[in-house]
Design a protein around this motif. Structure first.
Motif, mmCIF file in Angstrom:
data_model
loop_
_atom_site.group_PDB
_atom_site.id
_atom_site.type_symbol
_atom_site.label_atom_id
_atom_site.label_comp_id
_atom_site.label_asym_id
_atom_site.label_seq_id
_atom_site.Cartn_x
_atom_site.Cartn_y
_atom_site.Cartn_z
ATOM 1 N N ARG A 188 0.918 -1.323 -0.051
ATOM 2 C CA ARG A 188 0.019 0.108 -0.126
ATOM 3 C C ARG A 188 0.833 1.105 -0.061
ATOM 4 O O ARG A 188 0.717 2.092 -0.833
ATOM 5 N N ALA A 189 1.817 1.123 0.750
ATOM 6 C CA ALA A 189 3.000 2.212 0.913
ATOM 7 C C ALA A 189 3.540 2.671 -0.303
ATOM 8 O O ALA A 189 3.787 3.763 -0.944
ATOM 9 N N LEU A 190 4.084 1.493 -1.074
ATOM 10 C CA LEU A 190 4.892 1.593 -2.284
ATOM 11 C C LEU A 190 4.093 2.169 -3.471
ATOM 12 O O LEU A 190 4.530 2.708 -4.417
ATOM 13 N N SER A 191 2.844 1.408 -3.657
ATOM 14 C CA SER A 191 1.860 1.519 -4.877
ATOM 15 C C SER A 191 0.324 1.717 -4.122
ATOM 16 O O SER A 191 -0.487 0.959 -4.434
ATOM 17 N N PRO A 192 -0.028 2.821 -3.996
ATOM 18 C CA PRO A 192 -1.319 3.239 -3.433
ATOM 19 C C PRO A 192 -2.308 3.149 -4.573
ATOM 20 O O PRO A 192 -3.384 2.767 -4.185
ATOM 21 N N SER A 193 -1.853 3.115 -5.859
ATOM 22 C CA SER A 193 -2.942 2.598 -6.875
ATOM 23 C C SER A 193 -3.271 1.185 -7.187
ATOM 24 O O SER A 193 -3.996 0.784 -7.818
ATOM 25 N N THR A 194 -2.492 0.363 -6.366
ATOM 26 C CA THR A 194 -2.732 -1.082 -6.473
ATOM 27 C C THR A 194 -3.736 -1.476 -5.808
ATOM 28 O O THR A 194 -3.637 -1.170 -4.370
ATOM 29 N N TYR A 195 -4.775 -2.376 -6.020
ATOM 30 C CA TYR A 195 -5.514 -2.929 -5.023
ATOM 31 C C TYR A 195 -4.912 -4.234 -4.658
ATOM 32 O O TYR A 195 -4.410 -4.832 -5.041
ATOM 33 N N THR A 196 -4.978 -4.146 -3.033
ATOM 34 C CA THR A 196 -4.528 -5.386 -2.300
ATOM 35 C C THR A 196 -5.504 -6.335 -1.833
ATOM 36 O O THR A 196 -6.673 -6.038 -1.643
ATOM 37 N N LYS A 197 -5.085 -7.540 -1.775
ATOM 38 C CA LYS A 197 -5.977 -8.698 -1.785
ATOM 39 C C LYS A 197 -5.357 -9.611 -0.837
ATOM 40 O O LYS A 197 -4.094 -9.916 -0.926
ATOM 41 N N SER A 198 -6.203 -10.463 0.065
ATOM 42 C CA SER A 198 -5.560 -11.595 0.650
ATOM 43 C C SER A 198 -6.666 -12.588 0.977
ATOM 44 O O SER A 198 -8.042 -12.247 0.840
ATOM 45 N N GLY A 199 -6.376 -13.648 1.364
ATOM 46 C CA GLY A 199 -7.431 -14.686 1.485
ATOM 47 C C GLY A 199 -7.093 -15.576 2.802
ATOM 48 O O GLY A 199 -5.888 -15.715 3.100
ATOM 49 N N ILE A 200 -8.104 -16.187 3.390
ATOM 50 C CA ILE A 200 -7.830 -16.983 4.318
ATOM 51 C C ILE A 200 -8.641 -18.480 4.283
ATOM 52 O O ILE A 200 -9.867 -18.316 3.703
ATOM 53 N N MET A 201 -8.087 -19.739 4.720
ATOM 54 C CA MET A 201 -8.883 -20.836 4.962
ATOM 55 C C MET A 201 -9.293 -21.161 6.407
ATOM 56 O O MET A 201 -8.713 -20.749 7.185
ATOM 57 N N VAL A 202 -10.644 -21.644 6.271
ATOM 58 C CA VAL A 202 -11.224 -21.880 7.624
ATOM 59 C C VAL A 202 -11.543 -23.156 7.626
ATOM 60 O O VAL A 202 -11.437 -24.040 6.904
ATOM 61 N N GLY A 203 -11.748 -23.706 8.896
ATOM 62 C CA GLY A 203 -12.118 -25.283 9.106
ATOM 63 C C GLY A 203 -10.744 -26.062 9.674
ATOM 64 O O GLY A 203 -10.764 -27.367 9.664
ATOM 65 N N LEU A 204 -9.593 -25.400 9.962
ATOM 66 C CA LEU A 204 -8.575 -25.887 10.482
ATOM 67 C C LEU A 204 -8.348 -25.797 12.054
ATOM 68 O O LEU A 204 -7.368 -26.146 12.481
ATOM 69 N N GLY A 205 -9.332 -25.320 12.709
ATOM 70 C CA GLY A 205 -9.374 -25.433 14.261
ATOM 71 C C GLY A 205 -9.494 -23.838 14.742
ATOM 72 O O GLY A 205 -9.302 -23.589 15.976
ATOM 73 N N GLU A 206 -9.449 -22.807 13.858
ATOM 74 C CA GLU A 206 -9.678 -21.467 14.141
ATOM 75 C C GLU A 206 -10.954 -21.147 14.874
ATOM 76 O O GLU A 206 -11.969 -21.829 14.597
#
Length: 291
Positions: A188-206
């Protein structure tokens, strides 16, 4: 393996369409994460003519116990023809949006950043209207390598969180939760124009509380897009599923994510990090960033 509930049943794909995509991939000698990681949505995605390309593989330098990508083979030297072949696949498949991901290449000084750049450049040369999403590894915290990728200006930079901090040692033993969050913060700091994205898996005991804390952590670094999906055990040698999460819980997480301010939350049992990734094009229209 544990018996899957009804909501995890996948419709049979139209194999004629799937075959067309596979023919292109075989003709150009390309790997896809759809196949290498045994994605449950392969039929749906191949049916509509999309795929997530897996570069620099298929051998990975890490051995995450949830992942079906091969880590026992020795990684090969980078193939200089791979970017051009990938670009031709994008052209032949007429993709509006392409996702380019990779295995972990901890054996390379830049983690493979230069190959990502070559692929982005090649796709832009033959299909300039195609939006590009890169799903990258953590690069072992090499932020100069991250900057190299961002200078190629992909529209979306995705880096998966995968699980909650408490489970990292068991689920992602060679990863680091704080490093993952830092990668998204620096992007985000280096490239404010880039959309950032992340993903998580569930069902592992969280727990629900732990998932919500990860969501808060991602929003604290202004992550734009979040995917949440059910972990499915690829084989008996992989981590077992601790719990099958109900669709209602996925809907609750989606609502919470929207309250937190994510621009887009895709949360369902069959969601994967690249599932319906092309929807980001609509998001770019609604929430434009200057490029």
């Amino acid at each position: 393996m544990t018996v899957k509930p009804d909501w995890l049943r996948v419709k049979a794909p139209q194999w004629e369409r799937v075959g067309n995509v596979k023919e292109i991939l075989r003709d150009l000698a390309l790997n896809t994460v759809c196949e290498e990681a045994s994605c449950p949505n392969i039929g749906e995605c191949f049916n509509v003519g999309t795929a997530t390309f897996l570069i620099m593989g298929p051998a990975c330098t890490r051995a995450c116990p949830y992942c079906d990508i091969d880590f026992e083979k020795k990684p090969k030297p980078l193939d200089p023809t791979e970017p051009a072949r990938l670009a031709q696949a994008v052209r032949r498949m007429r993709l509006n949006h392409v996702v380019i991901t990779s295995v972990n290449r901890d054996d390379l000084s830049d983690g493979g950043a230069s190959q990502f750049v070559q692929c982005i450049t090649a796709v832009r040369a033959v299909s300039p209207q195609t939006t590009i999403e890169v799903l990258i590894p953590d690069l072992c915290g090499n932020w100069q390598a991250l900057e190299i990728i961002l200078q190629a200006a992909p529209e979306v930079l995705n880096h998966n969180t995968e699980t909650v901090p408490r489970l990292y040692r068991r689920v992602r033993p060679q990863g680091n939760y704080e490093r993952t969050i830092e990668l998204l913060k620096i992007t985000r700091a280096l490239s404010p124009s880039t959309y950032t994205k992340s993903g998580i898996m569930v069902g592992l005991g969280e727990t629900d509380e732990e998932v919500r804390q990860v969501m808060q952590d991602l929003r604290s670094v202004d992550c734009d897009i979040l995917t949440i999906g059910q972990y499915l055990q690829p084989s008996q040698k992989h981590l077992q599923v601790a719990e099958f999460i109900s669709p209602d819980q996925f809907a609750a997480w989606q609502a919470y994510g929207e309250e937190l301010g994510f621009l887009q939350v895709v949360s369902s049992p069959l969601t994967r990090s690249s599932y319906h990734a092309e929807q980001v094009r609509e998001l770019m229209t609604r929430y434009p960033r200057s490029h």
